[in-house]
Design a protein around this motif. Sequence first.
Motif, PDB file in Angstrom:
ATOM      1  N   SER A  33      -2.794  -4.112   3.641  1.00  0.00           N
ATOM      2  CA  SER A  33      -1.421  -4.125   3.122  1.00  0.00           C
ATOM      3  C   SER A  33      -0.447  -4.735   4.117  1.00  0.00           C
ATOM      4  N   LYS A  34       0.402  -5.608   3.616  1.00  0.00           N
ATOM      5  CA  LYS A  34       1.457  -6.182   4.451  1.00  0.00           C
ATOM      6  C   LYS A  34       2.617  -5.204   4.620  1.00  0.00           C
ATOM      7  N   ILE A  35       2.824  -4.356   3.607  1.00  0.00           N
ATOM      8  CA  ILE A  35       3.822  -3.295   3.690  1.00  0.00           C
ATOM      9  C   ILE A  35       3.178  -2.007   3.206  1.00  0.00           C
ATOM     10  N   VAL A  36       3.311  -0.942   3.988  1.00  0.00           N
ATOM     11  CA  VAL A  36       2.759   0.362   3.631  1.00  0.00           C
ATOM     12  C   VAL A  36       3.911   1.352   3.480  1.00  0.00           C
ATOM     13  N   PHE A  37       3.983   1.985   2.316  1.00  0.00           N
ATOM     14  CA  PHE A  37       4.965   3.041   2.075  1.00  0.00           C
ATOM     15  C   PHE A  37       4.300   4.383   2.348  1.00  0.00           C
ATOM     16  N   VAL A  38       4.833   5.136   3.307  1.00  0.00           N
ATOM     17  CA  VAL A  38       4.296   6.463   3.614  1.00  0.00           C
ATOM     18  C   VAL A  38       5.162   7.480   2.882  1.00  0.00           C
ATOM     19  N   VAL A  39       4.602   8.028   1.808  1.00  0.00           N
ATOM     20  CA  VAL A  39       5.367   8.931   0.944  1.00  0.00           C
ATOM     21  C   VAL A  39       4.647  10.269   0.746  1.00  0.00           C
ATOM     22  N   ALA A  40       3.708  10.578   1.623  1.00  0.00           N
ATOM     23  CA  ALA A  40       2.948  11.834   1.526  1.00  0.00           C
ATOM     24  C   ALA A  40       3.728  12.966   2.163  1.00  0.00           C
ATOM     25  N   GLY A  41       3.761  14.112   1.495  1.00  0.00           N
ATOM     26  CA  GLY A  41       4.301  15.301   2.123  1.00  0.00           C
ATOM     27  C   GLY A  41       3.349  15.787   3.200  1.00  0.00           C
ATOM     28  N   VAL A  42       3.863  16.593   4.118  1.00  0.00           N
ATOM     29  CA  VAL A  42       3.013  17.049   5.217  1.00  0.00           C
ATOM     30  C   VAL A  42       2.254  18.305   4.799  1.00  0.00           C
ATOM     31  N   THR A  43       0.944  18.290   5.058  1.00  0.00           N
ATOM     32  CA  THR A  43       0.072  19.407   4.706  1.00  0.00           C
ATOM     33  C   THR A  43      -0.790  19.789   5.903  1.00  0.00           C
ATOM     34  N   ALA A  44      -1.552  20.850   5.737  1.00  0.00           N
ATOM     35  CA  ALA A  44      -2.483  21.266   6.791  1.00  0.00           C
ATOM     36  C   ALA A  44      -3.550  20.218   7.027  1.00  0.00           C
TER      37      ALA A  44
ATOM     38  N   SER B  39      -4.682  -0.770  13.302  1.00  0.00           N
ATOM     39  CA  SER B  39      -5.566  -1.350  12.291  1.00  0.00           C
ATOM     40  C   SER B  39      -4.795  -2.149  11.243  1.00  0.00           C
ATOM     41  N   MET B  40      -3.480  -2.021  11.224  1.00  0.00           N
ATOM     42  CA  MET B  40      -2.666  -2.761  10.259  1.00  0.00           C
ATOM     43  C   MET B  40      -2.594  -4.231  10.662  1.00  0.00           C
ATOM     44  N   PRO B  41      -2.427  -5.144   9.695  1.00  0.00           N
ATOM     45  CA  PRO B  41      -2.314  -6.569  10.040  1.00  0.00           C
ATOM     46  C   PRO B  41      -1.118  -6.819  10.956  1.00  0.00           C
ATOM     47  N   ALA B  42      -1.234  -7.796  11.815  1.00  0.00           N
ATOM     48  CA  ALA B  42      -0.129  -8.143  12.702  1.00  0.00           C
ATOM     49  C   ALA B  42       1.097  -8.509  11.883  1.00  0.00           C
ATOM     50  N   GLY B  43       2.239  -7.912  12.249  1.00  0.00           N
ATOM     51  CA  GLY B  43       3.480  -8.179  11.544  1.00  0.00           C
ATOM     52  C   GLY B  43       3.692  -7.327  10.309  1.00  0.00           C
ATOM     53  N   ALA B  44       2.730  -6.449   9.991  1.00  0.00           N
ATOM     54  CA  ALA B  44       2.870  -5.595   8.813  1.00  0.00           C
ATOM     55  C   ALA B  44       4.008  -4.604   9.008  1.00  0.00           C
ATOM     56  N   ALA B  45       4.499  -4.084   7.889  1.00  0.00           N
ATOM     57  CA  ALA B  45       5.632  -3.165   7.920  1.00  0.00           C
ATOM     58  C   ALA B  45       5.219  -1.787   7.422  1.00  0.00           C
TER      59      ALA B  45
ATOM     60  N   GLY C  51       0.808  -1.213   0.000  1.00  0.00           N
ATOM     61  CA  GLY C  51       0.000   0.000   0.000  1.00  0.00           C
ATOM     62  C   GLY C  51       0.841   1.262   0.000  1.00  0.00           C
ATOM     63  N   PHE C  52       0.250   2.345  -0.511  1.00  0.00           N
ATOM     64  CA  PHE C  52       0.894   3.658  -0.515  1.00  0.00           C
ATOM     65  C   PHE C  52      -0.026   4.670   0.135  1.00  0.00           C
ATOM     66  N   ILE C  53       0.558   5.492   0.993  1.00  0.00           N
ATOM     67  CA  ILE C  53      -0.136   6.661   1.528  1.00  0.00           C
ATOM     68  C   ILE C  53       0.574   7.867   0.935  1.00  0.00           C
ATOM     69  N   GLY C  54      -0.122   8.517   0.004  1.00  0.00           N
ATOM     70  CA  GLY C  54       0.496   9.517  -0.850  1.00  0.00           C
ATOM     71  C   GLY C  54       0.938   8.851  -2.142  1.00  0.00           C
TER      72      GLY C  54
END
Length: 263
Positions: free
Chosen positions: A129-140, A153-159, A78-81
Amino acid sequence: MEGNFLPNIDYGFAISRGVRILSISPVFAEPVAEAALGMALDLARGISRSDRYFRQGSEKYGLDANRKAYSLHRQHLGFIGFGDLGRAIVPLLAPFHPTIKAYDPWLPPEYIESMGCQAATLQEVLTSSKIVFVVAGVTAQNQGMLNREAFLSMPAGAALVLVSRAAVVDFEAMLDVAATGHIRVATDVFPQEPLPLEHRARRGDNLLLSPHQAGALEQTLAQIGVMVTADAELIARGLPPCLCKIAQPETVTLWRSKPVEQS
């Protein structure tokens, strides 16, 4: 030259006068993307963990060393951003043939789907998602968006691979949930840099720490000059710039990035 749109410019006035405001952030997408992939592989396969065990004389062999490991092949990611950095990571994941969901409220689903990913809600990305990439810039709109409930809320052992800005997450809550073993975390960014010697993250479990080095390559910094010069030449010829990121009037005042505080 700056990789973020900082609140030190009167953007409305500049844009109304036809002044171009550019960021060199796209130059960092490729080097940070390959570092993010390395972090994801490490969290999934326990590479640096096994190295630490060896040095402690407590290593395990074969399957015993992989009881909590998993492969990126055919994995749910998964991707956030989904800006420059997200789009740079996706091609690196192609050999693994994953299923990828992405959340970005500033992009239409059609755009995300054109990259071979599924547009999803934040909750769908986190829970599936077993792996989540957080690539969002910070905004208001997203400061501290990823809180304790989000991590739980992420699955156990997720990254979770954090390579954008620390302010997107509740950093202390992230450390708390990682300490329980529920998630694994890799981070290249911190609320304060350099990280104080007494900071708990230095002693935390299930953490892979990187000192904001993902994009800082000499060849990358040299490319900044090439990028800026090329866009300046286009502007001088009466053409729009195309390599740097252009400040958009609808969103530029929402960015909340700031220079990293040095201790």
